[in-house]
Design a protein around this motif. Structure first.
Motif, PDB file in Angstrom:
ATOM      1  N   LEU A 126       0.935  -1.181  -0.044  1.00  8.88           N
ATOM      2  CA  LEU A 126       0.237   0.022   0.011  1.00  8.88           C
ATOM      3  C   LEU A 126       0.941   1.110   0.043  1.00  8.88           C
ATOM      4  O   LEU A 126       0.572   2.324  -0.557  1.00  8.88           O
ATOM      5  N   TYR A 127       1.601   1.288   1.004  1.00  3.30           N
ATOM      6  CA  TYR A 127       2.959   2.510   1.126  1.00  3.30           C
ATOM      7  C   TYR A 127       4.088   2.103   1.774  1.00  3.30           C
ATOM      8  O   TYR A 127       4.076   0.982   2.527  1.00  3.30           O
ATOM      9  N   PHE A 128       5.045   2.877   1.673  1.00  5.03           N
ATOM     10  CA  PHE A 128       6.194   2.769   2.413  1.00  5.03           C
ATOM     11  C   PHE A 128       6.445   3.769   3.421  1.00  5.03           C
ATOM     12  O   PHE A 128       5.915   5.120   2.854  1.00  5.03           O
ATOM     13  N   GLU A 129       6.702   3.751   4.541  1.00  2.76           N
ATOM     14  CA  GLU A 129       7.227   4.766   5.462  1.00  2.76           C
ATOM     15  C   GLU A 129       8.231   4.923   6.337  1.00  2.76           C
ATOM     16  O   GLU A 129       8.694   3.850   6.733  1.00  2.76           O
ATOM     17  N   SER A 130       8.950   5.725   6.570  1.00  2.00           N
ATOM     18  CA  SER A 130      10.216   6.002   7.233  1.00  2.00           C
ATOM     19  C   SER A 130       9.596   6.535   8.620  1.00  2.00           C
ATOM     20  O   SER A 130       9.235   7.893   8.772  1.00  2.00           O
ATOM     21  N   THR A 181       1.023  -3.522   4.015  1.00  2.00           N
ATOM     22  CA  THR A 181       0.091  -4.240   3.064  1.00  2.00           C
ATOM     23  C   THR A 181      -1.371  -4.109   3.759  1.00  2.00           C
ATOM     24  O   THR A 181      -1.247  -3.763   5.117  1.00  2.00           O
ATOM     25  N   GLU A 182      -2.179  -4.947   3.134  1.00  2.00           N
ATOM     26  CA  GLU A 182      -3.690  -4.732   3.877  1.00  2.00           C
ATOM     27  C   GLU A 182      -3.571  -5.595   5.047  1.00  2.00           C
ATOM     28  O   GLU A 182      -4.491  -5.546   6.166  1.00  2.00           O
ATOM     29  N   GLN A 183      -2.615  -6.549   5.023  1.00  2.00           N
ATOM     30  CA  GLN A 183      -2.703  -7.661   6.314  1.00  2.00           C
ATOM     31  C   GLN A 183      -1.520  -7.315   7.440  1.00  2.00           C
ATOM     32  O   GLN A 183      -1.777  -7.639   8.492  1.00  2.00           O
ATOM     33  N   ALA A 184      -0.259  -6.325   7.026  1.00  2.00           N
ATOM     34  CA  ALA A 184       0.879  -6.490   7.947  1.00  2.00           C
ATOM     35  C   ALA A 184       1.471  -5.200   7.711  1.00  2.00           C
ATOM     36  O   ALA A 184       1.436  -4.431   6.644  1.00  2.00           O
ATOM     37  N   VAL A 185       2.363  -5.072   8.635  1.00  2.00           N
ATOM     38  CA  VAL A 185       3.398  -3.851   8.656  1.00  2.00           C
ATOM     39  C   VAL A 185       4.763  -4.394   8.945  1.00  2.00           C
ATOM     40  O   VAL A 185       4.856  -5.584   9.857  1.00  2.00           O
ATOM     41  N   LYS A 204      -3.276   1.655  -5.173  1.00  2.00           N
ATOM     42  CA  LYS A 204      -4.063   1.463  -4.153  1.00  2.00           C
ATOM     43  C   LYS A 204      -4.994   2.428  -3.370  1.00  2.00           C
ATOM     44  O   LYS A 204      -5.351   2.570  -2.387  1.00  2.00           O
ATOM     45  N   ILE A 205      -5.018   3.586  -4.030  1.00  2.00           N
ATOM     46  CA  ILE A 205      -5.774   4.797  -3.527  1.00  2.00           C
ATOM     47  C   ILE A 205      -7.084   4.525  -3.666  1.00  2.00           C
ATOM     48  O   ILE A 205      -7.427   4.351  -5.061  1.00  2.00           O
ATOM     49  N   CYS A 220      -7.041   1.691   0.087  1.00  2.00           N
ATOM     50  CA  CYS A 220      -7.913   0.656  -0.335  1.00  2.00           C
ATOM     51  C   CYS A 220      -8.449  -0.017   0.910  1.00  2.00           C
ATOM     52  O   CYS A 220      -9.521  -0.662   1.145  1.00  2.00           O
ATOM     53  N   ASN A 221      -7.553  -0.124   1.907  1.00  2.00           N
ATOM     54  CA  ASN A 221      -7.937  -0.908   3.118  1.00  2.00           C
ATOM     55  C   ASN A 221      -8.533  -0.054   4.202  1.00  2.00           C
ATOM     56  O   ASN A 221      -8.736  -0.208   5.214  1.00  2.00           O
TER      57      ASN A 221
END
Length: 144
Positions: A57-61, A70-74, A106-107, A123-124
């Protein structure tokens, strides 16, 4: 551009690009095709996982650590955002703030905010903010 698909019974698909001259667009197409089946190595607890790029879905620092969502996990990954930004397909991923890169596919929705940022619903159902600096680029990429 002429696009053709032929079934030949091979176990693995083969893509052949025929062109008069290799241009930047042709090279970009090649990179995009090569990344379709790309998996990223990530850590989920003590376990090493492989995540399809299309599932991100996305990446984050955060605190000098990089996470993929993801929709299920980080999960945590080794790559830094600046390296990911150079490596990820431009068509699919874009920087949305100093600390985030979004998967545009995924937006679910966008909502302009009073402070000239944009509130994004993924999307989640998760909501993220696109900072003012990156709003024009996102609008251009999404043709809004």
């Amino acid at each position: 551009m002429d696009v053709q698909i032929q079934e030949n019974g091979c176990a693995l698909p083969q893509v052949i690009i025929q062109c008069r001259k290799v241009t930047d667009e042709i090279l970009q197409l090649k990179r995009h095709i090569e990344r379709l089946d790309t998996k990223l190595q990530a850590k989920n607890g003590g376990e090493t996982c492989f995540v399809h790029l299309a599932d991100v879905l996305y990446f984050e620092s955060v605190d000098n650590r990089t996470f993929l969502y993801t929709e299920q996990a980080v999960m945590e990954i080794r790559q830094r955002l600046y390296a990911l930004e150079d490596w990820l397909p431009e068509k699919d991923f874009m920087r949305s703030s100093k600390s985030q890169i979004l998967n545009l596919a995924k937006i679910r929705s966008l909502k302009p905010e009073i402070n000239r940022t944009i509130l994004v619903t993924m999307c989640n159902g998760e909501r993220l903010s696109i900072s003012r600096k990156y709003v024009p680029g996102i609008k251009q990429r999404l043709s809004i």
